[in-house]
Design a protein around this motif. Sequence first.
Motif, mmCIF file in Angstrom:
data_model
loop_
_atom_site.group_PDB
_atom_site.id
_atom_site.type_symbol
_atom_site.label_atom_id
_atom_site.label_comp_id
_atom_site.label_asym_id
_atom_site.label_seq_id
_atom_site.Cartn_x
_atom_site.Cartn_y
_atom_site.Cartn_z
ATOM 1 N N ASN A 123 36.247 19.932 41.642
ATOM 2 C CA ASN A 123 36.787 19.941 40.279
ATOM 3 C C ASN A 123 37.384 21.318 39.972
ATOM 4 N N VAL A 124 36.561 22.363 40.007
ATOM 5 C CA VAL A 124 37.026 23.730 39.769
ATOM 6 C C VAL A 124 36.310 24.655 40.755
ATOM 7 N N ILE A 125 36.925 25.788 41.004
ATOM 8 C CA ILE A 125 36.334 26.836 41.832
ATOM 9 C C ILE A 125 36.159 28.069 40.948
ATOM 10 N N SER A 126 34.974 28.618 40.919
ATOM 11 C CA SER A 126 34.715 29.788 40.076
ATOM 12 C C SER A 126 33.909 30.817 40.859
ATOM 13 N N PHE A 127 33.900 32.041 40.319
ATOM 14 C CA PHE A 127 33.224 33.170 40.957
ATOM 15 C C PHE A 127 32.308 33.824 39.931
ATOM 16 N N GLU A 128 31.104 34.144 40.343
ATOM 17 C CA GLU A 128 30.137 34.767 39.452
ATOM 18 C C GLU A 128 29.601 36.044 40.090
ATOM 19 N N GLY A 129 29.430 37.065 39.273
ATOM 20 C CA GLY A 129 28.844 38.317 39.743
ATOM 21 C C GLY A 129 29.843 39.329 40.264
ATOM 22 N N ASN A 130 31.116 38.985 40.282
ATOM 23 C CA ASN A 130 32.127 39.907 40.813
ATOM 24 C C ASN A 130 32.688 40.789 39.707
ATOM 25 N N ARG A 131 32.700 42.086 39.978
ATOM 26 C CA ARG A 131 33.311 43.055 39.070
ATOM 27 C C ARG A 131 34.377 43.884 39.779
ATOM 28 N N ARG A 132 34.116 44.209 41.026
ATOM 29 C CA ARG A 132 35.028 45.090 41.765
ATOM 30 C C ARG A 132 36.305 44.378 42.194
ATOM 31 N N ILE A 133 36.189 43.096 42.526
ATOM 32 C CA ILE A 133 37.348 42.301 42.934
ATOM 33 C C ILE A 133 37.532 41.191 41.917
ATOM 34 N N LYS A 134 38.708 41.104 41.352
ATOM 35 C CA LYS A 134 38.972 40.149 40.281
ATOM 36 C C LYS A 134 39.087 38.719 40.822
#
Length: 798
Positions: free
Chosen positions: A108-119
């Motif tokens: 359905n969707v792809i998401s990223f959690e916990g990333n700050r250094r790489i957008k």
Amino acid sequence: MMDRTMGLGPGIRGARALVSGLALAAVLGTAGPAAAVVYNEVRLEGAQGVDAETALSIANIRRGSDLSLGDLNDAQQRLQQSGLFETVEIVPQGRTLTIRVSEYPTINVISFEGNRRIKDEQLSQIVGSQARRVFSPSQAEEDAQAIAAAYASEGRYAARVDPRVIRRPGNAVDLVFEIREGDLTEIERIGFTGNRAFSDRRLRNVLATKQAGILRNFIRRDVFAPERTQLDEQLLTDFYRSRGYADFRVQAVAPEVTRERDAFYVTYNIYEGPRYTFGNVNVISEVPGLAADSYVAQNRVRPGQVYSPQAVENTIRRMEALAIQQGADFVNFEPRVTRNPRNQTLDLTFALTRGPKIFVERIDIEGNTTTLDEVIRRQFRTVEGDPLNPREIRNSAERIRALGYFADAQVETRQGSSPQQVIVDVNVEEQPTGSLGFGASYGASQGVGFNASLSETNFLGRGQTVNLSFSTASGSQGFDFTFIEPAFLNRDLRARFSTWYRTSDYENAKLNTRSVGFSTGLEFPVSPNGRLELGYRLSKDKLFDVDPVEISPETGEFIGSSPILVSEQGERVTSALGYTYNYDTRGTGLDPLTAWKLRFSQDFAGVGGDVESVTTTMLAGVESRAWREEVALRAEFEAGALVMLNDTESRITDRFRGSGRIRGFEANGYGPRDLNAPNEDALGGNFFWAVRAEAQFPLGLPEEYGISGGIFADAGSVWGLDNAQGYNRDTNDRDGDGNRTEFVDGTVDDGMKVRASVGVSLFWTTPVGPLRFNLSKAVKKEDYDEDQPFDLSISTRF
């Protein structure tokens, strides 16, 4: 309610084919392990988006075929590896074979959690999984590894990435990559084995990579980067070989990561070998009709000299230049070295050999997003159609790197459209070329002063230099602008234009000055290390607001400014032609331990304007390294003379004031003075000299801190006036205002009196630029001199 799995889970992380044990047991019981069964009917159950024919084609099963247990296992493996099904179950039932599958869900969707250094946008470009496509556990695992690799490339080897799925209605999932970025994986320690001639500290200073220190949150050169190792190996090799170690090599580089994966220990295993000097040096020719005699004079290598590749390169460069002048194309100058390990000498023979007839077809340039092609192309002495000179191609690469515009520059050749032609490929990587500088100083009378400068050495990608500077201190301001074109008329001509506007309200003299003007020059080479500039300067200098000379009727004390300054009030125009010769071996000298610089200039005023004079200045300096190259020694001598012509007299705006700076004194803090003036006016002098010496050395702190110390000693003098006869005693009321003016003889000190100072320095290479702090003490001075016990300067690049 959504269901977030704790991972990809069974059936998601890896598909498992389920073959019915009972059914297979029935097959084995009736037909034996090697028997084949003919299935008249094959059914596919559970598929929604995949039709039966496609599944059978993938499984390689045909109705009516003889299928053994091994064939069924192979069919199961093929279906599993197709990436279309989450589970596969093969159920034999008599002559009917049922294949039950459950398809992978759709993303359905792809998401990223916990990333700050790489957008998120950058990570989306890395992963191969896509929304509205079939979910693949193996692809999700590959994506997690790719994300971890992206973090590793930024020095975060401890990064962890876990793919998670969230079940949605309609056989759909959300794919979430949970990221723990971790800290930068720094280099905790850099060590060396096999080094005897140089300490670990000295060798670490050679490397581009640094150890982690107190600035680990700012410095990025202490982050482990495998691609930087090759550069460091080359830097070590160049360092040793330029100091006579011809056999040096890096035998191994051993990076070791800690158990926590948050730091590296890097060890260089090196072989130094003996230190060589040159032995016998000869020049021979193996080219018929080409005598070696004329090339012997170009040799600059002398027996007994410490081996240096730069010395050999310099001689070959001179020989190649002579060959070009004589029209001798396709001649190679091959250095042949014979080692004599017993006496640690190298016999060197320069052999003139016939090379292949190869021409340059074209020069291709890539990677220059800012710098224009022509800026890079003019670093080549070779153009399309010229005979190929491999050494000149390498020299061109060095000139491109020396520009300072690129973080990396690679120049290579490849075969062109025919075996007799080559294409030169230039690949560069741009880097910042602007600098922003700030400075601060403090003087007892002038208080705190500040200055700022903005410089761009590759303006608009044209290789041009633009400098802007501004300074202010206790009512004095200055603005300067300089523009430099390094390739005027597309030749090795450096054109310069400068303009300025400066005002001064001196605290140690009751006067104001204003100067506005411009200068221009044209510089060209006259030797490998020498350049000559011809220039012109036009300025309008005004001296004003000088307090009149008076005696206070109330106190009887002398008030006002020096009569010398009163007589010099007004405005003058200076029009001068001049030249400047510069000789500098820094970066091009054969001796890596010693560098020389020399500057000599003369300005001839009187080409129009109000001033007729000759101003001569010179500066000579040397820098060397001692004590296993741990200590840098520097020395400078500077002098100048102003000679007025046709019975004219100099003014304070013409004389030397800030020149010949001695640390520990203000810029206008010593030199001729009117001691009778209440403010003991500083007058400047027609002559000056100064000698400066300093040593910079490590303080025992870890070198990754970038902190070193220094000591210095300066001495010099400013002296000489055209009219220093003092004042005539006169108590008459000449102007009729009731006040009498008294002039006292012998109150002007313009003698050549030596001043001297000593001090200590702190050098700190900070993330924003190099910082220097000087603490000075004037050990020889006059009572009227103005001290400057400390000053601070800093600059940065952008």
